[in-house]
Design an enzyme around this catalytic site. Structure first.
Site, PDB file in Angstrom:
ATOM      1  N   ASN A  88       0.760  -1.075   0.226  1.00  0.00           N
ATOM      2  CA  ASN A  88       0.045   0.031   0.088  1.00  0.00           C
ATOM      3  C   ASN A  88       0.846   1.266   0.123  1.00  0.00           C
ATOM      4  O   ASN A  88       2.300   1.235   0.378  1.00  0.00           O
ATOM      5  CB  ASN A  88      -1.070   0.030   1.327  1.00  0.00           C
ATOM      6  CG  ASN A  88      -2.398   0.763   1.074  1.00  0.00           C
ATOM      7  OD1 ASN A  88      -2.310   1.698  -0.010  1.00  0.00           O
ATOM      8  ND2 ASN A  88      -3.340   0.220   1.781  1.00  0.00           N
ATOM      9  N   ILE A  89       0.265   2.337  -0.275  1.00  0.00           N
ATOM     10  CA  ILE A  89       0.908   3.566  -0.136  1.00  0.00           C
ATOM     11  C   ILE A  89       1.279   3.759   1.483  1.00  0.00           C
ATOM     12  O   ILE A  89       0.674   3.527   2.096  1.00  0.00           O
ATOM     13  CB  ILE A  89      -0.123   4.827  -0.124  1.00  0.00           C
ATOM     14  CG1 ILE A  89      -0.490   4.924  -1.945  1.00  0.00           C
ATOM     15  CG2 ILE A  89       0.610   6.135  -0.039  1.00  0.00           C
ATOM     16  CD1 ILE A  89      -1.915   5.709  -2.129  1.00  0.00           C
ATOM     17  N   GLY A  90       2.886   3.984   1.685  1.00  0.00           N
ATOM     18  CA  GLY A  90       3.138   4.317   2.978  1.00  0.00           C
ATOM     19  C   GLY A  90       3.687   2.876   3.842  1.00  0.00           C
ATOM     20  O   GLY A  90       3.659   2.980   4.914  1.00  0.00           O
ATOM     21  N   TYR A 129      -6.249  13.502 -11.758  1.00  0.00           N
ATOM     22  CA  TYR A 129      -6.696  14.076 -10.385  1.00  0.00           C
ATOM     23  C   TYR A 129      -7.989  15.208 -10.765  1.00  0.00           C
ATOM     24  O   TYR A 129      -8.866  15.247 -10.040  1.00  0.00           O
ATOM     25  CB  TYR A 129      -5.694  14.824  -9.690  1.00  0.00           C
ATOM     26  CG  TYR A 129      -4.818  13.805  -9.040  1.00  0.00           C
ATOM     27  CD1 TYR A 129      -5.128  12.650  -8.455  1.00  0.00           C
ATOM     28  CD2 TYR A 129      -3.392  14.094  -9.152  1.00  0.00           C
ATOM     29  CE1 TYR A 129      -4.063  11.829  -7.802  1.00  0.00           C
ATOM     30  CE2 TYR A 129      -2.429  13.257  -8.622  1.00  0.00           C
ATOM     31  CZ  TYR A 129      -2.769  12.067  -7.893  1.00  0.00           C
ATOM     32  OH  TYR A 129      -1.750  11.284  -7.408  1.00  0.00           O
ATOM     33  N   GLU A 166      10.016  -1.187  -7.756  1.00  0.00           N
ATOM     34  CA  GLU A 166       8.739  -0.711  -7.003  1.00  0.00           C
ATOM     35  C   GLU A 166       7.508  -0.674  -7.577  1.00  0.00           C
ATOM     36  O   GLU A 166       7.349  -0.115  -8.768  1.00  0.00           O
ATOM     37  CB  GLU A 166       9.047   0.876  -6.529  1.00  0.00           C
ATOM     38  CG  GLU A 166       7.900   1.369  -5.629  1.00  0.00           C
ATOM     39  CD  GLU A 166       8.138   2.696  -5.245  1.00  0.00           C
ATOM     40  OE1 GLU A 166       7.471   3.188  -4.361  1.00  0.00           O
ATOM     41  OE2 GLU A 166       8.942   3.555  -5.982  1.00  0.00           O
ATOM     42  N   ARG A 167       6.655  -1.912  -7.381  1.00  0.00           N
ATOM     43  CA  ARG A 167       5.628  -2.342  -7.875  1.00  0.00           C
ATOM     44  C   ARG A 167       5.741  -2.741  -9.435  1.00  0.00           C
ATOM     45  O   ARG A 167       7.017  -3.016  -9.917  1.00  0.00           O
ATOM     46  CB  ARG A 167       4.570  -0.976  -8.051  1.00  0.00           C
ATOM     47  CG  ARG A 167       3.932  -0.856  -6.526  1.00  0.00           C
ATOM     48  CD  ARG A 167       2.568  -0.132  -6.595  1.00  0.00           C
ATOM     49  NE  ARG A 167       2.062   0.028  -5.388  1.00  0.00           N
ATOM     50  CZ  ARG A 167       1.889   1.499  -5.033  1.00  0.00           C
ATOM     51  NH1 ARG A 167       1.890   2.269  -5.649  1.00  0.00           N
ATOM     52  NH2 ARG A 167       1.100   1.415  -3.710  1.00  0.00           N
TER      53      ARG A 167
END
Lengths: 315, 315
Positions: A88-90, A129, A166-167
């Site tokens: 997850n994020i974080g 966004y 990363e991912r």
């Protein structure tokens, strides 16, 4: 030995099912037994020495284990060993990557966010966004392309034996794309086209990962981390979004869906503070970058048996 | 001989430039000379016997020729010789494909319209007609994927030496995608992502064509044909759209833009009635499916010199 492994695999599947069945309580002793067995498999230890892993079903639990896929099903054809850091994020992905950066035979790759911010002059991330429903389809298409490029890139240094990402493109397909579809941002036609692209890629390009390291966290813990680290782009992040993303990661990595769990998986407890996480990385260092520490140069298919032995993933 | 070829190539480029310069009139004798020279090159004839080609600059002209690309720049690696039939709606692509279907070593591939009509249950083609601005991006992405699949498909019959496609992934990139972008249906971010996908594909997959056959028509002629053949899906077709598509084909195939003209090109006069077109196909049969008629089995790279000789594309 083979019989024991087969028995363990069956128990692992039972355990996963038990964890994933809502409301079902798993017998505490069985949990602990299984956990110790799994720790022993992945660490190669014969005693019952515990690591920092904590298993607590019924709330956001952490779980330590490795999936039963035979590593020799993957044909690496001379490329480096590929590891994706997921979470997850974080969850601590950057910290994990920083830890492994120090090894000379490891190359690390952050998420290609800068590419998403500048697609021949357009900032796709910003557009996303402003109007997620309008831009999610082309954004997902571009994430798929950029992750494909990153994940198939040749290492810069020819002595590199391990690539840590990363991912991954798998994450994009099975975590973020599923999430966008479930939430209704992506309509069925957009979803189908992106899915068909993924199938084409998987069948025509070597995007295989050799190991996924899942930094498993609770949404509560990462929400606190995200608030305190105060990154500008995360300022508007809602708790519910972290819950959703957690569930998407769980569905992808912790389910028994055959589409998803065909990659060797190492699950680490990402709720721990950094100092504890680094202890876990130390314990699993050899699993993650074993090629390097054992002095294996660029791995090729003839190295697989040695690599398997080295990694102790011999089940 | 090489000097002569070089001279002819230069003249061909001059002629193309002259044709493409609006308002510029090309000297009639020069046109006729060049036309005869080009006919002789592509047919291998040494006399001045004329074909059905008519060249009339200033209005929608037809032009017969073949581009100067060295055919041995293409590495076919054992796959069949790939031909794309290109041209406006109503240019006679299906009739052309039907003509070549009769040869036992030829496999033909129509446009994958049925796939566009059913993407896991969604009719993308219908969605596109309801709201082009909303759906053009994902539609183009899917056209790119399906053309990629068709163009890289293995022949069903192992004796097939020639694959003939109705349009191509190159057409999609340089004709339809350019058109949608110029007309403003595609915004710059969508365009950039689709372009970057095309670049990735071109660099990582063999999508090379060995020959493009351009059925060059005037918009007036195809408009009359489209009206009289009365296909339901073409009932709403505007004349201006055919003019736009004609210009897109011209920019792609008849310009000197290096990005576009790196494929051997045979331009036929598509304004002729079917009976005349079939005469042209007969004349150029050997250029288009020479591998088959000369009894060459599945072409591989070692056949290239023979194939070149056979095709008389020796410049």
């Amino acid at each position: 030995m083979l019989k024991l492994i087969s028995e363990l695999n069956r128990k692992l599947i039972d355990l996963k099912k038990a964890i994933l069945t809502p409301g079902k309580r798993v017998h505490k002793q069985f949990q602990e037994d299984m956990e110790n067995v799994l720790i022993n498999i992945v660490t190669g230890k014969t005693n019952n020495e515990k690591t920092t892993s904590v298993f607590s079903p019924g709330k956001q639990s952490s779980f330590l284990g490795i999936s039963p896929l035979k590593i020799d099903e993957i044909n690496r054809e001379g490329r480096p060993f590929r590891v994706a850091i997921e979470g997850n994020i974080g969850a601590g992905k950057s910290t994990c990557i920083d830890y492994f950066k120090r090894f000379p035979s490891v190359e690390t790759y952050g998420e290609p966010i800068d590419w998403w911010r500048n697609v021949d002059g357009d900032n796709l991330l910003e557009l996303l966004y402003t109007d997620i429903d309008k831009w999610i389809s082309v954004f997902q298409s571009y994430v798929q392309l950029t992750r494909l490029k990153v994940q198939t890139s040749k290492p810069q240094n020819q002595n590199t034996t391990v690539q840590i990402f990363e991912r991954s493109i798998q994450n994009n397909r099975f975590c973020f794309l599923e999430h966008a579809y479930r939430k209704g941002s992506l309509n069925s036609a957009d979803y189908a086209v992106l899915d068909q692209w993924y199938r084409w890629i998987r069948s025509n390009v070597d995007i295989n990962l050799d190991l996924i390291v899942y930094l498993r966290t609770s949404p509560e813990v990462v929400y606190e981390r995200v608030k305190s680290r105060n990154r500008p782009e995360e300022s508007g992040l809602q708790f519910q979004y972290l819950v959703d993303l957690h569930e998407s990661h769980e569905k992808w990595l912790m389910s028994n869906d055959e589409r998803f769990n065909n990659i060797p998986l190492l699950v680490l407890d990402g709720n721990q503070p950094i100092s504890e996480m680094e202890k876990q990385y130390k314990i699993f260092e050899e699993k993650i970058i074993g090629h390097e520490t054992k002095g294996l140069k660029r791995a090729d298919s003839t190295d697989l048996s040695k690599a398997k032995k080295n990694l102790k993933m011999d089940f």
